[in-house]
Design an enzyme around this catalytic site. Sequence first.
Site, short mmCIF file in Angstrom:
data_model
loop_
_atom_site.label_atom_id
_atom_site.label_comp_id
_atom_site.label_asym_id
_atom_site.label_seq_id
_atom_site.Cartn_x
_atom_site.Cartn_y
_atom_site.Cartn_z
N SER A 141 0.88 -1.18 0.00
CA SER A 141 0.00 0.00 0.00
C SER A 141 0.91 1.23 0.00
CB SER A 141 -0.85 -0.01 1.28
OG SER A 141 -1.49 1.23 1.49
N TYR A 154 -1.83 -0.64 10.68
CA TYR A 154 -1.85 -0.92 9.23
C TYR A 154 -0.60 -0.35 8.57
CZ TYR A 154 -3.80 -1.14 4.44
OH TYR A 154 -4.01 -1.40 3.10
N1 NAP Z 1 -8.74 -0.74 -1.08
C1 NAP Z 1 -7.72 0.07 -0.87
O1 NAP Z 1 -7.87 1.31 -0.82
C2 NAP Z 1 -6.33 -0.49 -0.75
C3 NAP Z 1 -5.25 0.41 -0.88
C4 NAP Z 1 -3.96 -0.09 -0.75
C5 NAP Z 1 -3.73 -1.42 -0.51
N2 NAP Z 1 -4.80 -2.26 -0.39
C6 NAP Z 1 -4.50 -3.67 -0.11
O2 NAP Z 1 -5.07 -4.47 -1.12
C7 NAP Z 1 -5.30 -5.77 -0.60
C8 NAP Z 1 -6.70 -6.21 -0.99
O3 NAP Z 1 -7.66 -5.37 -0.37
P1 NAP Z 1 -9.02 -4.93 -1.09
O4 NAP Z 1 -9.01 -3.47 -1.22
O5 NAP Z 1 -9.25 -5.76 -2.29
O6 NAP Z 1 -10.07 -5.24 0.07
P2 NAP Z 1 -11.08 -6.45 0.29
O7 NAP Z 1 -12.03 -6.56 -0.84
O8 NAP Z 1 -11.59 -6.26 1.67
O9 NAP Z 1 -10.13 -7.71 0.21
C9 NAP Z 1 -9.39 -8.24 1.27
C10 NAP Z 1 -9.29 -9.73 1.01
O10 NAP Z 1 -8.40 -10.31 1.96
C11 NAP Z 1 -9.00 -11.50 2.41
N3 NAP Z 1 -8.58 -11.77 3.78
C12 NAP Z 1 -8.67 -10.94 4.84
N4 NAP Z 1 -8.23 -11.55 5.95
C13 NAP Z 1 -7.85 -12.80 5.56
C14 NAP Z 1 -7.32 -13.91 6.23
N5 NAP Z 1 -7.06 -13.88 7.55
N6 NAP Z 1 -7.04 -15.03 5.53
C15 NAP Z 1 -7.29 -15.09 4.21
N7 NAP Z 1 -7.79 -14.06 3.50
C16 NAP Z 1 -8.07 -12.93 4.18
C17 NAP Z 1 -10.51 -11.28 2.35
O11 NAP Z 1 -11.18 -12.52 2.18
P3 NAP Z 1 -12.01 -13.22 3.35
O12 NAP Z 1 -12.72 -12.14 4.09
O13 NAP Z 1 -12.90 -14.17 2.62
O14 NAP Z 1 -11.00 -13.93 4.19
C18 NAP Z 1 -10.64 -10.42 1.11
O15 NAP Z 1 -10.87 -11.18 -0.05
C19 NAP Z 1 -5.08 -5.67 0.91
O16 NAP Z 1 -3.80 -6.18 1.25
C20 NAP Z 1 -5.12 -4.19 1.17
O17 NAP Z 1 -4.39 -3.82 2.31
C21 NAP Z 1 -6.09 -1.83 -0.50
#
Ligand code: NAP
Length: 257
Positions: A141, A154
């Site tokens: 991130s 985070y």
């Molecule tokens: N959205 C943003 O603004 C943003 C910005 C920068 C970086 N990111 C990063 O991008 C990545 C994906 O996030 P996203 O934005 O796509 O959000 P999201 O839709 O909430 O996705 C997070 C995913 O991680 C999985 N997850 C969470 N805890 C887990 C666990 N203990 N074991 C296995 N899977 C787990 C969830 O699946 P389950 O709930 O089914 O386990 C979900 O599919 C993350 O690392 C996040 O920090 C996001």
Amino acid sequence: MMAASAISGKHALVTGGGSGVGRAIALALAEAGIEVTICGRRDAELAKVAGENDRIHALSADVTNEAAMTSLYAQAEALRGPFDIVVANAGMAGSTPAHRTSLADWQRTLDVNLTGAFLTVKPALAGMAARKAGRIVFVASTAGLKGYAYVAPYVAAKHGVVGLMRALAAETAKSGITVNAVCPGFVETDMLEESIQRIVEKTGRSAEQARTSLASTNPQGRFIQPQEVAAAVLWLCGDAAASITGQAISISGGETW
Ligand SMILES: NC(=O)c1ccc[n+]([C@@H]2O[C@H](COP(=O)([O-])OP(=O)(O)OC[C@H]3O[C@@H](n4cnc5c(N)ncnc54)[C@H](OP(=O)(O)O)[C@@H]3O)[C@@H](O)[C@H]2O)c1
């Protein structure tokens, strides 16, 4: 962008592939001809994404559980061969002022975002080194590159992910493995919607005001789309990116560099 055919036939793991950025990465890799195993904890979400492309295969696993990740590797690799590509994408975020962050919240955030990323890639390292080939990509991130208020665990975890990436890149440079991180700014996913809801609840601002304020952190004044992150990951997984390792690539409209 490399020709898709150069990476087709490989096997990839994408954690958190049931939603958001992970789903977009799984689809991009599958469309490039790669067999993709996705994991997460919610079977229904995983099954929905697997239903979108025949090359996507769902297995449930919690990235914080070492035994579950070892078992996922055993099952997936028995079916489709060793992972050539591992994308550690699973993550979660909360927000609280640092002085009110409980030890439990601190620990959970580090467990999922940092320890989970380590447990995701660790089982791949020895095999990739023996085969002299492999691609590892962490979804970190901009919070791995700069500080933001009210998300200390985070930010600490994502800085840790960037450090882990750099250590592994140094350790694997002579083994035909590349290790990189993509560092998105705010991406339009469920995680962003949850952040907007938290701002609404805690500040009384409208969702639209919260949205505008978060989008303004990106100098382009917009949210990143999951497909933009996926395109960078696809490129990092291809032959054309063989000399790119140890890099934290900001996908943020110029918010960080
Ligand atoms: N959205 C943003 O603004 C943003 C910005 C920068 C970086 N990111 C990063 O991008 C990545 C994906 O996030 P996203 O934005 O796509 O959000 P999201 O839709 O909430 O996705 C997070 C995913 O991680 C999985 N997850 C969470 N805890 C887990 C666990 N203990 N074991 C296995 N899977 C787990 C969830 O699946 P389950 O709930 O089914 O386990 C979900 O599919 C993350 O690392 C996040 O920090 C996001």
